[in-house]
Design a protein around this motif. Sequence first.
Motif, PDB file in Angstrom:
ATOM      1  N   VAL A   1     -32.495 -30.640  22.117  1.00 16.89           N
ATOM      2  CA  VAL A   1     -33.804 -31.266  21.895  1.00 16.89           C
ATOM      3  C   VAL A   1     -33.964 -32.488  22.799  1.00 16.89           C
ATOM      4  O   VAL A   1     -34.986 -32.654  23.483  1.00 16.89           O
ATOM      5  CB  VAL A   1     -33.978 -31.654  20.412  1.00 16.89           C
ATOM      6  CG1 VAL A   1     -35.194 -32.562  20.246  1.00 16.89           C
ATOM      7  CG2 VAL A   1     -34.138 -30.411  19.547  1.00 16.89           C
ATOM      8  N   SER A   2     -32.944 -33.350  22.820  1.00 18.80           N
ATOM      9  CA  SER A   2     -33.020 -34.562  23.652  1.00 18.80           C
ATOM     10  C   SER A   2     -33.169 -34.200  25.124  1.00 18.80           C
ATOM     11  O   SER A   2     -33.958 -34.815  25.867  1.00 18.80           O
ATOM     12  CB  SER A   2     -31.754 -35.405  23.450  1.00 18.80           C
ATOM     13  OG  SER A   2     -31.649 -35.822  22.099  1.00 18.80           O
ATOM     14  N   TYR A   3     -32.413 -33.195  25.547  1.00 15.21           N
ATOM     15  CA  TYR A   3     -32.458 -32.765  26.949  1.00 15.21           C
ATOM     16  C   TYR A   3     -33.848 -32.257  27.320  1.00 15.21           C
ATOM     17  O   TYR A   3     -34.401 -32.605  28.363  1.00 15.21           O
ATOM     18  CB  TYR A   3     -31.413 -31.668  27.163  1.00 15.21           C
ATOM     19  CG  TYR A   3     -31.322 -31.147  28.573  1.00 15.21           C
ATOM     20  CD1 TYR A   3     -30.559 -31.819  29.525  1.00 15.21           C
ATOM     21  CD2 TYR A   3     -31.978 -29.985  28.959  1.00 15.21           C
ATOM     22  CE1 TYR A   3     -30.463 -31.346  30.826  1.00 15.21           C
ATOM     23  CE2 TYR A   3     -31.890 -29.506  30.257  1.00 15.21           C
ATOM     24  CZ  TYR A   3     -31.129 -30.181  31.183  1.00 15.21           C
ATOM     25  OH  TYR A   3     -31.044 -29.711  32.464  1.00 15.21           O
ATOM     26  N   LEU A   4     -34.423 -31.431  26.437  1.00 15.29           N
ATOM     27  CA  LEU A   4     -35.718 -30.820  26.744  1.00 15.29           C
ATOM     28  C   LEU A   4     -36.865 -31.822  26.659  1.00 15.29           C
ATOM     29  O   LEU A   4     -37.830 -31.737  27.420  1.00 15.29           O
ATOM     30  CB  LEU A   4     -35.967 -29.652  25.796  1.00 15.29           C
ATOM     31  CG  LEU A   4     -35.008 -28.462  25.952  1.00 15.29           C
ATOM     32  CD1 LEU A   4     -35.196 -27.478  24.820  1.00 15.29           C
ATOM     33  CD2 LEU A   4     -35.220 -27.781  27.296  1.00 15.29           C
ATOM     34  N   GLU A   5     -36.777 -32.774  25.737  1.00 16.35           N
ATOM     35  CA  GLU A   5     -37.838 -33.775  25.613  1.00 16.35           C
ATOM     36  C   GLU A   5     -37.941 -34.626  26.873  1.00 16.35           C
ATOM     37  O   GLU A   5     -39.019 -35.117  27.213  1.00 16.35           O
ATOM     38  CB  GLU A   5     -37.591 -34.643  24.386  1.00 16.35           C
ATOM     39  CG  GLU A   5     -37.881 -33.929  23.071  1.00 16.35           C
ATOM     40  CD  GLU A   5     -37.588 -34.789  21.859  1.00 16.35           C
ATOM     41  OE1 GLU A   5     -38.105 -34.485  20.782  1.00 16.35           O
ATOM     42  OE2 GLU A   5     -36.814 -35.771  21.988  1.00 16.35           O
ATOM     43  N   GLU A   6     -36.812 -34.787  27.568  1.00 18.54           N
ATOM     44  CA  GLU A   6     -36.817 -35.575  28.804  1.00 18.54           C
ATOM     45  C   GLU A   6     -37.232 -34.745  30.017  1.00 18.54           C
ATOM     46  O   GLU A   6     -37.482 -35.290  31.085  1.00 18.54           O
ATOM     47  CB  GLU A   6     -35.420 -36.162  29.038  1.00 18.54           C
ATOM     48  CG  GLU A   6     -34.996 -37.156  27.959  1.00 18.54           C
ATOM     49  CD  GLU A   6     -33.529 -37.521  28.074  1.00 18.54           C
ATOM     50  OE1 GLU A   6     -32.844 -36.939  28.955  1.00 18.54           O
ATOM     51  OE2 GLU A   6     -33.061 -38.366  27.305  1.00 18.54           O
ATOM     52  N   ARG A   7     -37.288 -33.406  29.833  1.00 18.70           N
ATOM     53  CA  ARG A   7     -37.590 -32.516  30.961  1.00 18.70           C
ATOM     54  C   ARG A   7     -38.627 -31.480  30.543  1.00 18.70           C
ATOM     55  O   ARG A   7     -38.332 -30.276  30.485  1.00 18.70           O
ATOM     56  CB  ARG A   7     -36.314 -31.818  31.440  1.00 18.70           C
ATOM     57  CG  ARG A   7     -35.245 -32.782  31.950  1.00 18.70           C
ATOM     58  CD  ARG A   7     -33.915 -32.068  32.088  1.00 18.70           C
ATOM     59  NE  ARG A   7     -32.898 -32.944  32.620  1.00 18.70           N
ATOM     60  CZ  ARG A   7     -32.211 -33.818  31.862  1.00 18.70           C
ATOM     61  NH1 ARG A   7     -32.462 -33.914  30.568  1.00 18.70           N
ATOM     62  NH2 ARG A   7     -31.290 -34.586  32.406  1.00 18.70           N
ATOM     63  N   PRO A   8     -39.838 -31.878  30.233  1.00 23.20           N
ATOM     64  CA  PRO A   8     -40.857 -30.927  29.758  1.00 23.20           C
ATOM     65  C   PRO A   8     -41.246 -29.896  30.813  1.00 23.20           C
ATOM     66  O   PRO A   8     -41.867 -28.884  30.488  1.00 23.20           O
ATOM     67  CB  PRO A   8     -42.042 -31.836  29.412  1.00 23.20           C
ATOM     68  CG  PRO A   8     -41.844 -33.064  30.239  1.00 23.20           C
ATOM     69  CD  PRO A   8     -40.353 -33.258  30.316  1.00 23.20           C
ATOM     70  N   GLU A   9     -40.869 -30.134  32.062  1.00 19.23           N
ATOM     71  CA  GLU A   9     -41.267 -29.207  33.128  1.00 19.23           C
ATOM     72  C   GLU A   9     -40.379 -27.964  33.200  1.00 19.23           C
ATOM     73  O   GLU A   9     -40.702 -27.003  33.913  1.00 19.23           O
ATOM     74  CB  GLU A   9     -41.226 -29.925  34.481  1.00 19.23           C
ATOM     75  CG  GLU A   9     -39.837 -30.176  35.053  1.00 19.23           C
ATOM     76  CD  GLU A   9     -39.077 -31.333  34.403  1.00 19.23           C
ATOM     77  OE1 GLU A   9     -37.920 -31.577  34.771  1.00 19.23           O
ATOM     78  OE2 GLU A   9     -39.664 -31.988  33.516  1.00 19.23           O
ATOM     79  N   LEU A  10     -39.257 -27.944  32.465  1.00 20.96           N
ATOM     80  CA  LEU A  10     -38.324 -26.821  32.568  1.00 20.96           C
ATOM     81  C   LEU A  10     -38.955 -25.524  32.082  1.00 20.96           C
ATOM     82  O   LEU A  10     -39.689 -25.497  31.093  1.00 20.96           O
ATOM     83  CB  LEU A  10     -37.055 -27.109  31.766  1.00 20.96           C
ATOM     84  CG  LEU A  10     -36.125 -28.177  32.333  1.00 20.96           C
ATOM     85  CD1 LEU A  10     -34.923 -28.361  31.424  1.00 20.96           C
ATOM     86  CD2 LEU A  10     -35.664 -27.808  33.738  1.00 20.96           C
ATOM     87  N   ASP A  11     -38.638 -24.424  32.764  1.00 16.07           N
ATOM     88  CA  ASP A  11     -39.135 -23.105  32.399  1.00 16.07           C
ATOM     89  C   ASP A  11     -38.346 -22.570  31.207  1.00 16.07           C
ATOM     90  O   ASP A  11     -37.108 -22.566  31.215  1.00 16.07           O
ATOM     91  CB  ASP A  11     -38.990 -22.166  33.596  1.00 16.07           C
ATOM     92  CG  ASP A  11     -39.461 -20.765  33.279  1.00 16.07           C
ATOM     93  OD1 ASP A  11     -40.675 -20.555  33.191  1.00 16.07           O
ATOM     94  OD2 ASP A  11     -38.593 -19.883  33.105  1.00 16.07           O
ATOM     95  N   ALA A  12     -39.051 -22.110  30.168  1.00 17.20           N
ATOM     96  CA  ALA A  12     -38.397 -21.650  28.937  1.00 17.20           C
ATOM     97  C   ALA A  12     -37.464 -20.478  29.206  1.00 17.20           C
ATOM     98  O   ALA A  12     -36.360 -20.403  28.634  1.00 17.20           O
ATOM     99  CB  ALA A  12     -39.449 -21.276  27.903  1.00 17.20           C
ATOM    100  N   ALA A  13     -37.871 -19.552  30.065  1.00 12.58           N
ATOM    101  CA  ALA A  13     -37.032 -18.395  30.362  1.00 12.58           C
ATOM    102  C   ALA A  13     -35.764 -18.809  31.103  1.00 12.58           C
ATOM    103  O   ALA A  13     -34.675 -18.273  30.847  1.00 12.58           O
ATOM    104  CB  ALA A  13     -37.812 -17.378  31.186  1.00 12.58           C
ATOM    105  N   ALA A  14     -35.873 -19.793  32.006  1.00  9.15           N
ATOM    106  CA  ALA A  14     -34.699 -20.265  32.734  1.00  9.15           C
ATOM    107  C   ALA A  14     -33.719 -20.948  31.789  1.00  9.15           C
ATOM    108  O   ALA A  14     -32.500 -20.786  31.907  1.00  9.15           O
ATOM    109  CB  ALA A  14     -35.122 -21.222  33.844  1.00  9.15           C
ATOM    110  N   VAL A  15     -34.246 -21.724  30.837  1.00 11.94           N
ATOM    111  CA  VAL A  15     -33.378 -22.359  29.840  1.00 11.94           C
ATOM    112  C   VAL A  15     -32.658 -21.283  29.025  1.00 11.94           C
ATOM    113  O   VAL A  15     -31.448 -21.369  28.770  1.00 11.94           O
ATOM    114  CB  VAL A  15     -34.199 -23.281  28.917  1.00 11.94           C
ATOM    115  CG1 VAL A  15     -33.334 -23.789  27.759  1.00 11.94           C
ATOM    116  CG2 VAL A  15     -34.770 -24.454  29.706  1.00 11.94           C
TER     117      VAL A  15
END
Length: 561
Positions: free
Chosen positions: A462-476
């Motif tokens: 959660v902390s990682y994703l909140e800081e990087r909202p641009e990340l592609d969900a499929a790539a994650v």
Amino acid sequence: MVEFQADTSISAEAIAVVGMSCRLPHAENPAQLWRLLREGRSAIGAPPAGRPGLPSRPGGYLEDVSGFDAGFFGVSPREAASMDPQQRLMLELAWEALEDARILPSALADSRTGVFVGVIADDYAALTRQHGGDGVTRHTLTGLNRGVIANRISYTLGLHGPSAAVDTGQSSSLVAVHLAAESLRRGESTMALAGGVSLNLVPDSTTSAERLGALSPDGLSFTFDARANGYVRGEGGAFVLLKPLHAAVADGDPVYCVLRGSAMNNDGTTEGLTVPSSAGQQEVLRQAYRRAGVAAEQVQYVELHGTGTKVGDPIEASALGAVLGDGRADGAALRVGSVKTNVGHLEGAAGIVGLLKAALCIRHRELVPSLNFETPNPDIPFDALKLAVQRGVEAWPRPDEPLYGGVSSFGVGGTNCHVVLSDWRTGPAEGPPAAPSGTGAVPWVLSGRSAEAVAGQAGRLVSYLEERPELDAAAVGRSLAASRARFDHRAVVVGQTPDELLAGVRALAEGLPAAGVVTGRAVPGGPGRTVFVFPGQGSQWRGMAVGLVEVSPVFAARLGE
């Protein structure tokens, strides 16, 4: 200077930095370290309230050095209590560096992966001795032996490459990087973890540095400043994962930067055992840049040893100016800085922290400020040496050219080390390859050795994703499924949008039920259970799988075959 013109006949084989990890003051990982550096923040402060017994002077402290998930590494609680916290910390950081490189730790079993750890402190051994014979257990010998800091990692991961603790004083961790790179070039190792660790656990170790006259009475490091009067102690640990560049490119690994060459030497006889030598430092610089095949004027930035001492700073500056300053064009001064102004001097782990800073600057193509620099040291002729302390955030000089930087680290007994770094412009794109985009649901999988560990993983995600909202969900999702170890306790979060997925992960972290979240436990070696049965008749229909063909190139290609 002619002696530094690129010469591929003597250039060392390039080594890629494909992963890194750290635990530093106010920086639990490399991303947090980069934010600390870029924002020009200092992590120097008073000792944490939860760590009694430390001296009251300011320093770069970790909040907690006792936490350790012993069960995760197959260590009993009793043995864990006898292990030096430095050993425990480096186990965790080795795992994190492999994950950062998207390498499953289990995939390295029986490989010739080397482990090189710079370490000079033994504070935990001193604490143990305070209890006399009552403090000695059957695990004390292995728990306190500094060599086992590296050996424990090799044992836990099943690695057969070299495994060594390195002690050359304050240059230990950068020397560990140099030795690891040489091991890779000889073919002795196929991959190598290299780093260092230093924890300040007893007042005596600070008292020793204080009575040597090395510590700043102001509690700040004034590197290359007129106020330079000593260093501030810091603590923590870090690793880089190294691999021959050709192998990293072939395997599609992420590349932070490239180690082009390195060298180490000793000052020999000087005015005193702890007095550095400009001639010795000049020679290690010349050796490193010759081996790297990099000309002096190509070097744009050097991460200093930079302790902020009255004697050391002018000597380091004179050596840099003599080797890298001569022949530079006007207005093209060599930029320099020291991470010690941010997190303190990590002594045995100082060099690896400087390397991380330089590697992150190259990856982000930016230089960051060196703190506490206001009035130039009058004993350093900056203009004549063509040196300039980096004071703000700005783009790397001459960004259209290859980015070249160096990192220096010097030991109290005169052992010097310097590494030469560059960018890698034709390497793979940063981050895992994106999965084909589509309109269907995306699964994010997590696992841990306990339900609590899964929740903890979810919280960090959660902390990682909140800081990087641009990340592609499929790539994650692909990264979570393909580059993380699988443990018995598992969870899957399914969603069609990033917001749905993030809400599911947040609920998992908080232990709350949520739609699209499934948890359970796998039973290794247990009886298999049928999940799906495809009878092959009676269930087909016209146009079956057309929708999947439209959104999944992989499925379409297989169907075509």
